[in-house]
Write an enzyme that holds these catalytic residues in place. Structure first.
Site, mmCIF file in Angstrom:
data_model
loop_
_atom_site.group_PDB
_atom_site.id
_atom_site.type_symbol
_atom_site.label_atom_id
_atom_site.label_comp_id
_atom_site.label_asym_id
_atom_site.label_seq_id
_atom_site.Cartn_x
_atom_site.Cartn_y
_atom_site.Cartn_z
ATOM 1 N N GLY A 147 2.523 -16.855 -18.163
ATOM 2 C CA GLY A 147 1.568 -17.508 -17.271
ATOM 3 C C GLY A 147 2.129 -18.846 -16.812
ATOM 4 O O GLY A 147 3.353 -19.022 -16.691
ATOM 5 N N SER A 148 1.245 -19.797 -16.640
ATOM 6 C CA SER A 148 1.664 -21.079 -16.065
ATOM 7 C C SER A 148 2.561 -21.887 -16.975
ATOM 8 O O SER A 148 3.141 -22.883 -16.545
ATOM 9 C CB SER A 148 0.433 -21.915 -15.722
ATOM 10 O OG SER A 148 -0.324 -21.244 -14.754
ATOM 11 N N THR A 149 2.671 -21.509 -18.248
ATOM 12 C CA THR A 149 3.558 -22.281 -19.121
ATOM 13 C C THR A 149 5.001 -22.153 -18.653
ATOM 14 O O THR A 149 5.861 -22.904 -19.095
ATOM 15 C CB THR A 149 3.459 -21.824 -20.588
ATOM 16 O OG1 THR A 149 3.717 -20.424 -20.638
ATOM 17 C CG2 THR A 149 2.083 -22.097 -21.162
ATOM 18 N N ASP B 108 -5.442 -20.297 -13.607
ATOM 19 C CA ASP B 108 -4.366 -19.855 -12.739
ATOM 20 C C ASP B 108 -4.146 -18.347 -12.783
ATOM 21 O O ASP B 108 -3.085 -17.874 -13.086
ATOM 22 C CB ASP B 108 -3.080 -20.587 -13.088
ATOM 23 C CG ASP B 108 -2.822 -20.569 -14.579
ATOM 24 O OD1 ASP B 108 -2.471 -21.614 -15.108
ATOM 25 O OD2 ASP B 108 -3.010 -19.506 -15.202
#
Lengths: 376, 677
Positions: free
Chosen positions: B332-334, B656
């Site tokens: 994901g957004s990491t 997100d």
């Protein structure tokens, strides 16, 4: 005074044998048997795991045996000759009784329980057989004629078959040997001997089907001990390990590992020779064999001095049966013969056979000490 | 000579007494000769046995009585970095049965029950282990016998051939479930184990390290067995010791794990399924490694029966599964800080490049909409804003401009797509997709839309929590990396000497500008430390500086025509989003890097970030200052989200999703669902 003593000394040593002979005891035979008994007790002590109870028990039985021997030596050979048919008849009757009424022990009917006394009638035959054959042949011209031989074979055959039916193959063989040996000493022709051997060989396959499973197993195991290393073959394998590991000098008295650690079964009965060989080595075995050979030799010497056919045949048969005993036991323990229940005479634990054997030696002594002084 | 031995019969007359005597004498002589021959036969055989084969039979006799008994070595202890015991050996009486020596097993077991408490489960377990090993090897039926049971058995031991009570040491894990995935456990040596191990090293041992450090450091922990020769009788009872040769104890391990930190991390994750990995970025030491749910390693030490084992295996929450090393999740957004590093290095953006986020974008020649998690868009965002607010459109464009090849080059350097090489067994490498990979696996060309998904950490891209923590540590160290490891030092109990495990530096980043990484770190600070940052709420009162990035990985794809994201509670649990968070602190002198994944728990900022905060608090401050635990936060969060959804507005700054592909966190390769449908 001085010369008197000097001249007395050798006379005294001769005198001991003479004095004992007056008591109808043969010094040499007595000493040899006593030595054997002591050796037996020492090995018993080791094989039983240092059990004085076992040693005392066996000593009592041997004591009883020696007592019986001395008593038996008192009766003249003529007594045995006349008693032979009676004892033989009684023994056969008992064997019949045992087949009908006998106690079961280890899957075989051998014992007769008379309430106060339990005994094996087959033991009687060990003595009655040579007596009966010797007594019968005593009345016939020797070497025996065919008819005489056939009758003798019948005398031998009946109890042998009865004992084999119990089944007690070991005793049957000894009883058979006693009868056949008496017949052999009676002068059985060489052709007859060969014939008997041939007949035995021919009968072997037939006998095979008559054997019990455990007996067959013993024979099979004898032929190939590794075939069942944990079952029937275990005895013989462990026995060979005990003997082989003993080596020339042995591991020392009380230091045998096979018996002490229970690897060797029946270590103080049928397989005591393995314990002896393990602890005392080949040298000890040589001494023991010499002791046995001396006893057999003394027996044969007594037989030679026998004064009639009965005495000679009886003495010869008893002496040689004793040897057969030793040979079968040692042969089985060292893996030369199949395992049959024959103890090592006077060394194995067990009272009945010791008493019977010593009674036999009593008869030998009787033959030797009741000689009538003859012209020579 | 005259007729003597008078006879009543009339045969005397015809008996030739002289001839009779002569025959008899020759017969005696012959018999004597025969005796000598037979004695010779016996003697020959005895010579053969006692002289010729003496050595052979001596060996056989010794084999009979001498038992080589192994002295099992004492297994090494496992400590945490501060010396707290993680694995020890406790004395215990065990009831062992040697199957080979038991004649009737059923009967023996039935009779044993009279003296010792034996459950059906014990028997089932025993039978299973008996089946696996050779019959001469003893198998434990019961362990932890009470003194009463031992006494009762000993009084009746003569009834039981092949059964023994032994005083032994049993492996014990004082922390129980805690850190079970790192420490691992020992268990019975299986047939398969025997096939590959060196039997001599396992004499007298019945257990072997099965997982975790117990397995990876088996050789150090085990020690070498000694041996003693005892004299035993035919029934196998040892009587005296003849000779003995001591072995050596196993070595003690000090793990880099901090047991206190581990407990805090576990507690912070609460009942959520997921993983927490904390690494000291300065040397790669793993400080905490949590995978939830856990299991009790005791079950395996005592020997688990098939039914319980199957239950553990079939448990939907997969407690045996070490999520930290084996769980492959879409980051994901990491992923965005790493993506930003790539974009900056290849100059497809500058730190000040402004991108307009209108809530969605399309690729030329396609009607497929790529949406930002924020419906109405972030407006114009630069790097700091894009990271702090986690704008998707910014990273769609960054990824599009980079192209998959350049993304692979940079992400690969941070360790994505390959195993970290940590010193515990069984690790997955995640998946860093490439054109070549797609051709090989799917026999298809790479689609530009797929690059966009990668840009926000969705699509084919998957990582393990360990990889995320490791990559974060590398960012924290401004590019310098160390191989993660859990074994910190090894001590030899016989000499007391302690050997440290040196940190293993990784090859430096190539073609990357350190200043640019500093820019990315600066934007990550925004996430934690500035209002509007997606993790600000979790870190606002932290007395130390920190940098992080939240992530919410999509499990189920949003339908194209779906306008409003479904609420957390309206979604079946297994389709809910994973909450992720990566962070390190302090920013200037980093001492800890953390990655948190909470499965199906909602948003990274509200669920995962507080877990990391608590871990950091504990490690940096020695106590947890953050008061709220993760599961209540999740509940509060979902309630708020539900309310917001009902009100028709997006409340949370961080959401997100809108990644176009569908993923589960399970094994690679991910479910095939091309981005452009």
């Amino acid at each position: 005074m001085n010369t008197h003593v000097l001249s007395r000394a050798p006379q005294q040593s001769v005198g001991l044998a003479d004095q004992l002979a007056k008591l109808h005891i043969d010094l040499w035979l007595g000493l040899l048997l006593l030595a054997l008994g002591v050796v037996g007790l020492l090995v018993q002590y080791s094989a039983s795991g240092h059990s004085m109870a076992v040693v005392i028990n066996q000593a009592e039985r041997l004591g009883l045996g020696f007592g019986v021997m001395i008593i038996a030596a008192q009766a003249p050979p003529e007594f045995y000759r006349s008693a032979a048919p009676w004892l033989y008849g009684f023994g056969v009757l008992m064997l019949l009784a045992v087949l009908v009424l006998g106690d079961h022990a280890k899957g075989a009917q051998r014992w007769l329980d008379l309430g106060v006394l339990r005994f094996q009638p087959s033991e009687i035959l060990k003595l009655a057989m040579p007596m009966a054959v010797a007594a019968y042949l005593h009345t016939r011209p020797l070497p025996p004629k065919p008819m005489t031989i056939l009758v003798t074979l019948a005398i031998i055959g009946v109890p042998t078959v009865l004992i084999a039916m119990q089944p007690d193959l070991g005793t049957a063989m000894l009883v058979l040997a006693a009868g056949v040996l008496a017949l052999y000493f009676g002068g059985l022709g060489v052709r007859w001997i060969l014939l008997v051997l041939a007949a035995a060989a021919a009968a072997a396959p037939l006998l095979w089907y008559k054997l019990h499973d455990y007996q067959r197993n013993r024979v099979l195991t004898f032929l190939d001990p590794e075939r069942d290393p944990l079952g029937t073959g275990y005895h013989i394998t462990q026995s060979k390990i005990a003997i082989g590991s003993g080596g020339l000098f042995g591991k020392g008295w009380l230091a045998g590992t096979q018996a002490k650690l229970d690897f060797l079964p029946e270590s103080h009965t049928d397989f005591i020779f393995a314990v002896f060989s393990e602890e005392l080595g080949l040298l000890g075995v040589a001494v023991l064999m010499a002791l046995y050979a001396a006893i057999v030799g003394r027996g044969l010497y007594i037989a030679l001095r026998g004064q009639d056919s009965f005495q000679r045949l009886l003495a010869g048969s008893l002496a040689m049966t004793f040897f057969v005993y030793v040979f079968i036991n040692m042969g089985m323990v060292i893996g030369l013969l199949p395992v049959v229940g024959v103890p090592l005479p006077l060394v194995s634990f067990g009272g009945t056979s010791a008493v019977t054997l010593l009674a036999g030696f009593g008869m030998l002594m009787s033959v030797y000490t009741h000689r009538k002084l003859l012209a020579n | 000579m005259s007729a003597l031995g008078s006879s009543r019969s009339g045969y005397d007359a015809i008996k030739d007494l002289y001839e009779e005597k002569r025959t008899f004498t020759s017969r005696v002589v012959f018999a004597a000769i025969l005796c000598l021959v037979m004695i010779g036969l016996l003697a020959a055989r005895l010579v053969e046995l006692q002289l010729v084969q003496h050595d052979y039979y001596t060996t056989r006799a010794d084999d009979n009585r001498m038992r080589l008994t192994a002295i099992a070595p004492v297994r090494g202890l496992i400590y945490d970095r501060n010396g707290a015991l993680l694995a020890q050996n406790v004395p215990s009486f065990v009831l062992d049965i040697t199957p080979e020596r038991v004649k009737n097993l059923n009967d023996t077991l039935a009779r044993l029950k009279a003296y010792v408490n034996i459950s059906d489960q014990d028997i089932a377990r025993f039978r299973e282990r008996m089946r696996k090993g050779p019959r001469y090897r003893s198998v434990t039926l019961r362990s932890n016998l009470t003194p009463e049971e031992v006494a009762r058995y000993q009084l009746n031991r003569y009834e039981f051939d092949g059964v023994e009570v032994n005083a032994g040491l049993v492996r014990n894990y004082p922390l129980g479930e805690s850190a079970a995935h790192v420490i691992g456990y020992v268990g019975g040596i299986s047939e398969a184990d025997y096939a590959r191990l060196d039997e001599a090293s396992y004499q007298g041992l019945s257990q072997i390290g099965k997982s975790g450090v117990e397995r990876s450091h088996e050789d150090q922990l085990r020690g070498m067995p000694g041996a003693k020769i005892v004299e035993a009788n035919a029934s196998g009872r040892p009587l005296r010791e003849l000779d003995s040769q001591p072995g050596s104890s196993g070595q003690n391990l000090f793990l880099s794990l901090d047991a206190k930190l581990q407990l805090v991390a576990e507690k912070a994750l609460g009942d959520l399924e997921g993983a927490v990995v904390a690494i000291d970025p300065r040397n790669g030491e793993v400080l905490a490694l949590v995978s939830k749910p856990g299991y009790d390693p005791k079950l395996f030490v005592e020997g688990i029966d098939a039914k319980s084992y199957r239950a553990l295996l079939e448990d939907k929450t997969r407690p045996l599964y070490n999520r930290a090393l084996l769980g492959t999740y879409p980051p994901g957004s990491t992923i965005k800080p790493f993506m930003a590093t790539a974009a900056l290095n290849f100059r497809t953006v500058t730190p000040d490049t402004a991108v307009y986020c209108g809530g969605s974008m399309t690729l030329p020649g396609s009607s497929r909409k790529y949406r930002c998690h924020k419906r109405q868009g972030h407006g114009t965002v630069n790097l700091d804003g894009a990271i702090a607010k986690s704008c998707d459109i910014y990273f769609y464009q960054a990824a599009q401009n980079l192209g998959i090849d350049r993304i692979d080059e940079i992400l690969g350097q941070f360790g994505f797509g390959s195993q970290t090489g940590i010193d515990i067994p069984n690790e997955k490498g995640g998946l860093l997709p490439s054109k070549e990979w797609k051709r090989r696996v799917y026999k298809q060309a790479w689609f530009p839309g797929e690059t966009l998904s990668i840009g926000i950490g969705q699509g084919y891209l998957t990582t393990t929590p360990l990889q995320l923590a490791q990559a974060t540590a590398r960012v924290a160290m401004r590019g310098q990396g160390f191989k993660p490891h859990v074994v910190h030092a090894i001590s030899d109990p016989s000499t007391g000497a302690i050997t440290g495990v040196a940190p293993e530096p990784l090859p430096p980043l190539t073609g990357q500008n350190a200043d640019l990484l500093e820019r990315v770190i600066h934007s990550m600070e925004q996430v934690n430390m500035f209002p509007g940052g997606t993790a600000y709420r979790a870190f606002k009162d932290a007395p130390y500086s920190s940098a992080g990035k939240t992530g919410t990985a999509q499990v189920a794809a949003l339908k194209q025509d779906e306008k409003i994201a479904p609420t957390l509670e309206g979604t079946p649990k297994h389709l809910r989003d994973h909450a992720l968070f990566i962070a390190f602190a302090p920013v200037d002198e980093p001492r800890i890097a953390v990655a948190v994944i909470a499965e199906h728990a909602g948003h990274g900022g509200s669920v995962a970030a507080p877990v990391a905060r608590q871990v950091m608090d504990q490690y940096l401050l020695g106590e947890v200052r953050y008061g709220v635990d993760a599961s209540t936060a999740a509940a509060a969060e979902s309630a708020a989200a539900a309310a917001a959804a009902a009100a028709g507005e997006t409340l949370d700054p961080e959401q997100d999703e809108d990644g176009p592909s569908t993923h589960d966190h399970g094994d690679e390769p991910p479910a095939a669902s091309p981005v452009t449908r």
